[in-house]
Write a protein that holds these residues in place. Structure first.
Motif, mmCIF file in Angstrom:
data_model
loop_
_atom_site.group_PDB
_atom_site.id
_atom_site.type_symbol
_atom_site.label_atom_id
_atom_site.label_comp_id
_atom_site.label_asym_id
_atom_site.label_seq_id
_atom_site.Cartn_x
_atom_site.Cartn_y
_atom_site.Cartn_z
ATOM 1 N N ARG A 103 -0.488 -5.608 -2.974
ATOM 2 C CA ARG A 103 0.210 -5.222 -2.477
ATOM 3 C C ARG A 103 -0.577 -5.873 -1.003
ATOM 4 N N ARG A 104 -1.565 -6.091 -0.908
ATOM 5 C CA ARG A 104 -2.362 -6.669 -0.203
ATOM 6 C C ARG A 104 -1.746 -7.870 -0.057
ATOM 7 N N ARG A 164 7.180 -2.188 -6.882
ATOM 8 C CA ARG A 164 7.061 -1.914 -6.354
ATOM 9 C C ARG A 164 6.677 -0.780 -6.640
ATOM 10 N N LEU A 198 -2.673 4.447 -5.993
ATOM 11 C CA LEU A 198 -2.828 3.281 -4.598
ATOM 12 C C LEU A 198 -1.323 3.513 -3.365
ATOM 13 N N GLU A 199 0.018 3.861 -3.946
ATOM 14 C CA GLU A 199 1.010 4.320 -3.920
ATOM 15 C C GLU A 199 1.118 5.656 -2.645
ATOM 16 N N LEU A 243 -5.101 -1.957 2.849
ATOM 17 C CA LEU A 243 -3.959 -1.620 2.282
ATOM 18 C C LEU A 243 -3.206 -1.555 3.692
ATOM 19 N N ALA A 244 -4.241 -1.006 4.886
ATOM 20 C CA ALA A 244 -3.861 -0.958 6.052
ATOM 21 C C ALA A 244 -3.944 -2.007 7.148
ATOM 22 N N ARG A 284 -7.889 2.369 0.820
ATOM 23 C CA ARG A 284 -7.543 2.744 2.037
ATOM 24 C C ARG A 284 -7.068 2.003 3.741
ATOM 25 N N LEU A 286 -3.334 -4.016 -6.482
ATOM 26 C CA LEU A 286 -4.217 -3.698 -5.001
ATOM 27 C C LEU A 286 -4.080 -5.336 -4.905
ATOM 28 N N ALA A 334 1.225 -6.864 2.700
ATOM 29 C CA ALA A 334 0.755 -6.511 3.552
ATOM 30 C C ALA A 334 0.188 -7.650 4.698
ATOM 31 N N GLU A 344 -1.469 3.980 0.366
ATOM 32 C CA GLU A 344 -0.617 3.232 0.878
ATOM 33 C C GLU A 344 0.122 4.133 2.273
ATOM 34 N N ALA A 345 0.350 4.915 1.233
ATOM 35 C CA ALA A 345 1.441 6.066 2.680
ATOM 36 C C ALA A 345 0.639 6.721 3.493
#
Length: 267
Positions: free
Chosen positions: A126-127, A52, A221-222, A265-266, A262, A123, A130, A225-226
């Motif tokens: 990261r999902r 990551r 993406l980073e 990722l949230a 967005r 993606l 999450a 996600e932030a």
């Protein structure tokens, strides 16, 4: 789950996100100050490790692979592994599988050391992290996506290709001035543009142009996600012509737009 033992100078923290019969997922933070190889350790499980943040090197079976957000690695029981950190620390997601579950997921496909991670796979990665709040369905489903994509994207090539692509990836990832274009990059690497353009598909399965855009999509993406909300600013920061160019490129690599991403990722 076991992790590679690194040198005494390493500062490493592994947080187990979830453990279930047959698999476990951990987020590993490694702060590092060594560039040499760690002592060898034998892998005890099937593992998929995706980066990551940061990058590092892995040596197994005489093959060296540079791992970052664009290249992950797969390990099998019995692999003798060494690690080096020429660029500092990293943050990774380590997924460990029992032999029976891995066999059901991957079949008899060979486990190769390097796995190209395209935008859609990052993606999904990261999902997966999450979705750890729902490990029995949401996380399990994302793991299926990860494994399916990973085992179908494992690649192999010649040593010359690996070394050339590794040098090119480092230049692109570090935003070296020579990486502004294919011709100056090839000149800086001491090869012809034709040689460089052929090496990428053989090593990673994608063109050098697509790889360069993949790096920029990873940075997007980073940022998303932030919590980045200003897409025009994001596009300018990452060197896209405009917001529309950013949106087209992100959609091409991940299958979705920055705005939708967005929200994904949230969740």
């Amino acid at each position: 789950m076991s992790y590679p033992r690194r040198t005494v100078r390493d500062v490493r923290e592994a947080v187990e996100v979830v453990a279930r019969p047959g698999y476990a997922v951990s987020v590993v933070e490694c702060a590092d100050d060594h560039t040499g190889w760690s002592p060898a350790e034998v892998s005890s499980a099937y593992r998929m490790v995706l980066v990551r943040r940061g990058r590092f090197r892995r040596r197994a079976g005489g093959v060296v692979a540079d791992a970052d957000r664009t290249v992950a690695y797969l390990a099998a029981p019995g692999d003798e592994e060494c690690f080096a950190h020429p660029a500092g620390g990293d943050t990774c997601t380590a997924v460990s599988f029992g032999a029976e579950l891995w066999s059901r997921l991957a079949g008899d496909r060979p486990v190769r050391p390097a796995v190209y991670v395209d935008g859609a796979l990052e993606l999904a990665h990261r999902r997966a992290v999450a979705s750890a709040a729902d490990p029995d369905y949401a996380l399990a489903e994302e793991l299926l996506v990860l494994v399916r994509r990973a085992v179908t994207r494992s690649t192999g090539s010649t040593r010359d290709d690996r070394e050339l692509v590794a040098r090119a990836r480092e230049a692109i990832g570090s935003d070296e001035p020579a990486a502004a274009g294919l011709f100056p990059l090839a000149e800086a690497l001491g090869v012809s543009p034709y040689r460089l353009s052929r090496a990428f598909p053989r090593e990673l399965g994608v063109s050098v142009t697509r790889y360069r855009n993949r790096v920029r999509v990873g940075r997007a993406l980073e940022r998303l996600e932030a919590g980045e909300r200003e897409l025009a600013v994001l596009a300018a920061d990452l060197g896209f012509a405009d917001q529309a160019h950013l949106t087209r490129t992100v959609r091409e690599h991940t299958g979705t737009t920055p705005g939708v991403m967005r929200r994904l990722l949230a969740n």
